[in-house]
Design a protein around this motif. Structure first.
Motif, mmCIF file in Angstrom:
data_model
loop_
_atom_site.group_PDB
_atom_site.id
_atom_site.type_symbol
_atom_site.label_atom_id
_atom_site.label_comp_id
_atom_site.label_asym_id
_atom_site.label_seq_id
_atom_site.Cartn_x
_atom_site.Cartn_y
_atom_site.Cartn_z
ATOM 1 N N PHE A 98 93.928 -5.834 -22.007
ATOM 2 C CA PHE A 98 92.723 -6.355 -22.639
ATOM 3 C C PHE A 98 92.088 -5.251 -23.482
ATOM 4 O O PHE A 98 91.612 -4.246 -22.969
ATOM 5 C CB PHE A 98 91.759 -6.880 -21.576
ATOM 6 N N ALA A 99 92.078 -5.459 -24.793
ATOM 7 C CA ALA A 99 91.751 -4.386 -25.728
ATOM 8 C C ALA A 99 90.293 -3.940 -25.640
ATOM 9 O O ALA A 99 89.971 -2.814 -25.994
ATOM 10 C CB ALA A 99 92.077 -4.838 -27.147
ATOM 11 N N HIS A 100 89.404 -4.821 -25.144
ATOM 12 C CA HIS A 100 87.982 -4.476 -25.120
ATOM 13 C C HIS A 100 87.564 -3.888 -23.784
ATOM 14 O O HIS A 100 86.380 -3.642 -23.571
ATOM 15 C CB HIS A 100 87.147 -5.711 -25.447
ATOM 16 N N LYS A 101 88.511 -3.705 -22.873
ATOM 17 C CA LYS A 101 88.162 -3.162 -21.560
ATOM 18 C C LYS A 101 88.908 -1.852 -21.314
ATOM 19 O O LYS A 101 90.003 -1.653 -21.834
ATOM 20 C CB LYS A 101 88.536 -4.177 -20.468
ATOM 21 N N GLN A 116 87.247 -18.729 -17.615
ATOM 22 C CA GLN A 116 87.289 -17.269 -17.442
ATOM 23 C C GLN A 116 88.068 -16.593 -18.559
ATOM 24 O O GLN A 116 87.655 -15.556 -19.074
ATOM 25 C CB GLN A 116 87.922 -16.929 -16.088
ATOM 26 N N LEU A 150 85.749 -14.108 -20.476
ATOM 27 C CA LEU A 150 85.976 -12.707 -20.096
ATOM 28 C C LEU A 150 86.881 -11.966 -21.067
ATOM 29 O O LEU A 150 86.784 -10.756 -21.205
ATOM 30 C CB LEU A 150 86.597 -12.635 -18.694
ATOM 31 N N VAL A 151 87.771 -12.678 -21.725
ATOM 32 C CA VAL A 151 88.778 -11.993 -22.542
ATOM 33 C C VAL A 151 88.711 -12.391 -24.018
ATOM 34 O O VAL A 151 88.633 -11.528 -24.891
ATOM 35 C CB VAL A 151 90.194 -12.259 -21.978
ATOM 36 N N PRO A 188 84.651 -12.298 -25.891
ATOM 37 C CA PRO A 188 84.106 -10.954 -26.153
ATOM 38 C C PRO A 188 84.808 -10.277 -27.332
ATOM 39 O O PRO A 188 84.170 -9.585 -28.132
ATOM 40 C CB PRO A 188 84.393 -10.202 -24.845
ATOM 41 N N GLN A 189 86.113 -10.485 -27.441
ATOM 42 C CA GLN A 189 86.834 -9.877 -28.563
ATOM 43 C C GLN A 189 86.574 -10.643 -29.857
ATOM 44 O O GLN A 189 86.484 -10.047 -30.933
ATOM 45 C CB GLN A 189 88.339 -9.842 -28.270
ATOM 46 N N ARG A 205 83.179 -9.678 -31.382
ATOM 47 C CA ARG A 205 83.201 -8.368 -32.024
ATOM 48 C C ARG A 205 83.813 -8.421 -33.406
ATOM 49 O O ARG A 205 83.482 -7.609 -34.270
ATOM 50 C CB ARG A 205 84.012 -7.384 -31.171
ATOM 51 N N VAL A 236 86.999 -3.983 -32.023
ATOM 52 C CA VAL A 236 88.014 -3.718 -31.006
ATOM 53 C C VAL A 236 89.168 -2.964 -31.638
ATOM 54 O O VAL A 236 89.714 -3.395 -32.650
ATOM 55 C CB VAL A 236 88.532 -5.035 -30.396
#
Lengths: 258, 221
Positions: free
Chosen positions: A105-108, B134, B138-139, B142-143, B146, B219
């Motif tokens: 996961f690129a943002h974590k 989720q 969660l994945v 968020p990306q 951005r 990102v």
């Protein structure tokens, strides 16, 4: 005699973890999986090899239903693969997957990558998840990178993090879809060593790869696929030194003699 | 030279513009995100609703939507949105109209952001056992957010200027005051320039700040 052994094969034993029966799939006109029958026992390391487009990646992805199948059945630990929804998510949590392109996961951060599944799927508490994540990162040799982002790591490091991320779920079986194909040659070994160690520790593994050295040394069984079919299954020594099918002979002659 | 400004409360008018903008922006961010989730989701009925909503709403002139909230919702159907005074009712109706309209654009900006997230990210998340919500929250989102800060800044700037349409239903924001001043004073060009300057003061920093944020949160792959 033959009939007896056939009947015996058809009855799943308690030790069969992944069972594929008569699995078929098309991509448009292309029949990518043709009547696939494959049984993987608990603790077994099965390496799937074959030429490009032979359906080996599709086979691997079908086992946790990232690819749907059209007919046949796949059972994992005695339970048939659910079609969708909560049951499928639960099953996927028990099946670790490592991708060719890492897909961290690129943002974590690295640490958050390894903690995410534990926190959100296993509902572990934060402290326990972090401890486990750090231990796993240590095990695959990237503990020092825990607070970096995936893009700051080399390919080999990213892939080892991806393995740690999958292991964090305590999977029953690990699927590796060409885990070293996107790596620079010098980074391949660091990933293979982690996989060797996993195999020695008794993890059930399905590995799609072009690394014949890994197949020879770590596999209990080699499955050779071509044109959507399983052409040959054998223990590594027998397969590499004395392949039965012409297709396998042809394949091996192209990759081993130079 | 600026004598004509005496007796008018510009601050109050622009403050109403800011309030309209901020409330509508927050509302359309939420509703637009939900619409985007519907459009990429697995349920055909929701996908259909999302698609139909976006394609209908973004093709109706904003003036028509704002007039409808007042003439339709309020005067025909009696909706007051929990307010007893006509001024605040109109303000709330205007916010509702702006949210309904702007969310269609937020949804599409966000959807293009979702398309920039590699498929492997969602596959890895699904492979861990995360469910659809989720994976999205969660994945993927968020990306996606951005990568669309820039396009969302455009939507926000357009929204800020679009709030002038609220003058059509009597909300006391900047454009309504401008209209009043132009009627009463003999300084057409200067009055227009003052209001144009006021809007630039609102939107220029928005664009610059969000441009900076966009680079900051990008990102790295």
């Amino acid at each position: 005699m033959t009939e007896v052994s056939v009947t015996k094969d058809a009855v799943p034993t308690a030790d069969d973890l992944v069972v594929l029966k008569n699995v078929n799939k098309h991509f448009g006109a292309l029949h990518v999986l043709q009547d696939i029958d494959l049984t993987i026992a608990r603790g077994e390391v099965v390496v799937v090899i074959g030429p490009s487009g032979s359906g080996k990646s599709t086979l691997c992805r079908a086992i946790n239903r990232l690819e749907s199948i059209e007919s046949g059945s796949i059972t994992i630990d005695g339970k048939p693969l659910p079609e969708e929804g909560k049951a499928l998510a639960r099953l996927r949590a028990d099946v670790g997957m490592v991708f060719q392109s890492f897909n961290l996961f690129a943002h974590k951060t690295v640490l958050e990558n390894v903690m995410l599944g534990q926190l959100k799927v296993r509902k572990a508490d934060k402290k326990a998840a972090e401890d486990k994540a750090r231990a796993l990162l240590d095990r695959v040799g990237v503990a020092a990178q825990a607070d970096k982002y995936p893009a700051q790591l080399s390919g080999g490091q990213q892939q080892r993090v991806a393995i740690a991320r999958a292991l964090a779920m305590d999977p029953k079986v690990m699927l590796f879809d060409e885990p070293t194909s996107a790596l620079d040659p010098e980074m391949i070994n660091e990933v293979l060593e982690v996989m060797q160690q996993l195999a020695r520790d008794g993890m059930t593994m399905v590995v799609v790869t072009h690394e014949m050295g890994f197949a020879r040394s770590a596999a209990n069984r080699v499955v050779f696929m071509a044109d959507g079919r399983i052409v040959e299954e054998a223990v590594p020594d027998q397969f590499f030194s004395n392949p039965r099918s012409d297709r396998a002979k042809d394949f091996l002659s192209k990759i081993l003699h130079h | 030279m600026f004598d004509f400004l005496e007796g008018y409360n510009l601050w109050e008018a622009f403050w109403t513009t800011v309030q309209l903008t901020v409330l509508s922006a927050l509302g359309s961010l939420i509703w637009g995100t939900l619409l985007a989730a519907m459009r990429v989701g697995p349920v055909p009925l929701m996908r259909g609703f999302g698609t139909a909503y976006v394609n209908i709403v973004r093709n109706i002139p904003l003036t028509v939507i704002i007039l409808f909230t007042s003439l339709g919702l309020n005067q025909t159907f009696g909706a007051t949105l929990g307010s007893s005074q006509i001024e605040s009712t109109n303000f709330r109706l205007a916010v509702l109209g702006f949210i309904a309209y702007t969310s269609a654009f937020v949804c599409e900006a966000l959807r293009s952001g979702i398309n920039t997230v590699p498929v492997g990210q969602a596959e890895a998340a699904r492979a861990l056992g995360l469910n659809f919500t989720q994976v999205l929250t969660l994945v993927v989102l968020p990306q996606a957010f951005r990568s669309v800060v820039g396009p969302l800044a455009n939507v926000l700037i357009a929204l800020t200027k679009n709030t002038t349409v609220a003058a059509a239903i009597g909300v006391a924001e900047a454009a309504l005051l401008m209209k009043e001043m132009i009627e009463n004073e003999a300084q057409l060009v200067l009055i227009s320039a003052v209001f144009a300057f006021g809007f630039v003061c609102l939107t220029l920093p928005t664009g610059l700040i969000l441009g900076w944020v966009s680079k900051k949160v990008a990102v790295k792959r």
